[in-house]
Design a protein around this motif. Sequence first.
Motif, short mmCIF file in Angstrom:
data_model
loop_
_atom_site.label_atom_id
_atom_site.label_comp_id
_atom_site.label_asym_id
_atom_site.label_seq_id
_atom_site.Cartn_x
_atom_site.Cartn_y
_atom_site.Cartn_z
N UNK A 128 0.84 -1.20 0.00
CA UNK A 128 0.00 0.00 0.00
C UNK A 128 0.87 1.25 0.00
N UNK A 129 2.00 1.19 0.71
CA UNK A 129 2.93 2.33 0.68
C UNK A 129 3.53 2.49 -0.71
N UNK A 130 3.81 1.36 -1.38
CA UNK A 130 4.31 1.42 -2.75
C UNK A 130 3.27 2.05 -3.67
N UNK A 131 2.01 1.68 -3.49
CA UNK A 131 0.94 2.28 -4.28
C UNK A 131 0.87 3.79 -4.08
N UNK A 132 1.00 4.23 -2.82
CA UNK A 132 0.98 5.66 -2.55
C UNK A 132 2.18 6.36 -3.20
N UNK A 133 3.34 5.72 -3.14
CA UNK A 133 4.54 6.31 -3.74
C UNK A 133 4.38 6.44 -5.25
N UNK A 209 2.73 -1.31 -13.96
CA UNK A 209 3.58 -2.35 -13.40
C UNK A 209 4.30 -3.05 -14.55
N UNK A 210 5.61 -3.10 -14.47
CA UNK A 210 6.44 -3.59 -15.56
C UNK A 210 7.30 -2.49 -16.14
N UNK A 211 6.93 -1.23 -15.87
CA UNK A 211 7.72 -0.09 -16.36
C UNK A 211 8.30 0.73 -15.22
N UNK A 231 -1.66 15.20 -22.39
CA UNK A 231 -2.96 14.53 -22.37
C UNK A 231 -3.70 14.88 -21.09
N UNK A 232 -4.87 14.30 -20.95
CA UNK A 232 -5.64 14.36 -19.71
C UNK A 232 -4.88 13.54 -18.65
N UNK A 233 -4.57 14.12 -17.49
CA UNK A 233 -3.84 13.33 -16.49
C UNK A 233 -4.56 12.05 -16.07
N UNK A 234 -5.88 12.01 -16.25
CA UNK A 234 -6.63 10.79 -15.92
C UNK A 234 -6.22 9.61 -16.79
N UNK A 235 -5.59 9.89 -17.95
CA UNK A 235 -5.20 8.77 -18.82
C UNK A 235 -4.11 7.94 -18.15
N UNK A 236 -3.18 8.58 -17.41
CA UNK A 236 -2.14 7.83 -16.71
C UNK A 236 -2.73 7.00 -15.57
N UNK A 237 -3.69 7.57 -14.85
CA UNK A 237 -4.33 6.83 -13.75
C UNK A 237 -5.13 5.66 -14.31
N UNK A 238 -5.82 5.89 -15.43
CA UNK A 238 -6.59 4.81 -16.04
C UNK A 238 -5.70 3.70 -16.57
N UNK A 239 -4.57 4.07 -17.16
CA UNK A 239 -3.63 3.07 -17.69
C UNK A 239 -3.06 2.23 -16.55
N UNK A 240 -2.68 2.90 -15.45
CA UNK A 240 -2.09 2.17 -14.33
C UNK A 240 -3.11 1.23 -13.67
N UNK A 241 -4.37 1.68 -13.57
CA UNK A 241 -5.39 0.89 -12.87
C UNK A 241 -6.11 -0.10 -13.78
N UNK A 253 -6.60 -3.14 -7.78
CA UNK A 253 -6.83 -2.24 -8.91
C UNK A 253 -5.66 -1.30 -9.16
N UNK A 254 -4.78 -1.12 -8.20
CA UNK A 254 -3.60 -0.28 -8.39
C UNK A 254 -2.46 -1.09 -8.97
N UNK A 255 -2.55 -1.42 -10.25
CA UNK A 255 -1.47 -2.11 -10.94
C UNK A 255 -1.21 -3.52 -10.49
N UNK A 256 -2.18 -4.17 -9.80
CA UNK A 256 -1.98 -5.52 -9.32
C UNK A 256 -1.13 -5.59 -8.06
N UNK A 257 -0.79 -4.42 -7.49
CA UNK A 257 0.07 -4.42 -6.31
C UNK A 257 -0.53 -3.71 -5.11
N UNK A 258 -1.53 -2.88 -5.32
CA UNK A 258 -2.08 -2.08 -4.23
C UNK A 258 -3.54 -1.74 -4.54
N UNK A 259 -4.21 -1.13 -3.60
CA UNK A 259 -5.58 -0.70 -3.84
C UNK A 259 -5.59 0.57 -4.68
N UNK A 260 -6.67 0.78 -5.38
CA UNK A 260 -6.84 2.04 -6.12
C UNK A 260 -6.80 3.22 -5.16
#
Length: 335
Positions: A128-133, A209-211, A231-241, A253-260
């Motif tokens: 979860x800390x990794x997701x926040x980072x 995750x992977x990059x 672009x719209x910054x939401x595109x990065x959040x959508x790609x990651x999730x 939902x957070x890249x398979x490693x953390x919660x959204x």
Amino acid sequence: MSLTDNAALDAWLATTLDLPGARVTAADKLSGGAIQENWAVTVTADGMSRRLVIRRDAPATIAASRSRAEEYAIIAAAHRAGVRVPEPLGFCDDASVIGAPFAAMAWVGGIGYGPKVVRDASLGGDREALGRDLGRQLALIHRIDPDPALARVLGPPPADPALQAVAGLRGWLDARPAPRPGLEWALRWAERHAPAADRVTLTHQDFRTGNFLVDFDGLTAVLDWEFAAWSDPACDLGWFCAECWRFSRPDLEGGGIASRAAVLSGYAAAGGTVPDPDRVRWWEVMAHIRWAVIALQQGDRHDSGAERSLHLALTGRIADTLEYRLLQMTAPEAA
């Protein structure tokens, strides 16, 4: 062209790194880097050794990828803004040195292979800390104010990033001889449900995750900036999730490693404006379409004969499962 026993490369590194007598004593091609080639290089001078990474074009690439010079300029801007990227050391635009223009970056340790990062819970420290980072890193990226030189690299910001993304993907599909009706359906759905234009920022465009690299404590570096664009910054959040990038943990939902929630919490804490959930989910649909198109392009690299690779051929087949999932995501009852 060899990276060892290469007097031109040795001379360039000696000047760039301010290491008189520098000589490449080892060079190993790194795994990953589906679009570019990455080489771990050991440079020796005065009995001291230093590791770095040389990044150059693969024999065949895809149309959406930026040049190495453009990518280097973007990474340098991210480094200045405090984003956790490998330190940029220099760029060589003389293709005669190693056969193609290349960037030299500081070596950063860590594991980057997405499925392994997801499966091995010992990597990345507290997840979860990794997701926040990771959310914080995205916020820092979206706060970068490009200087005039970088702005020229990026070109003019789009008036409507969502509709521009739809048009771009449709253009790539139309350029291929074989029709993909499922993807065309999904693009038409995306066009009809596109969110209204809002903020436009610099975006990574492949933040997943992977990059990025992690060690046993946490994040060590964000990699692979060849698609970065306005672009719209939401595109990065959508790609990651997006579900397609969660690998064996679709529940995280957070890249398979953390919660959204963890990712969005870190994003907000670093000054990011958290977008409306529906806007992010629209970009998640677009992530599946875009990944399907990229997968087809990777398969085309193999089919063209320019770069024969079983990995590229198999990547092209991923488009089939993505197309099926998109039909589920955009079905009338789902909408």
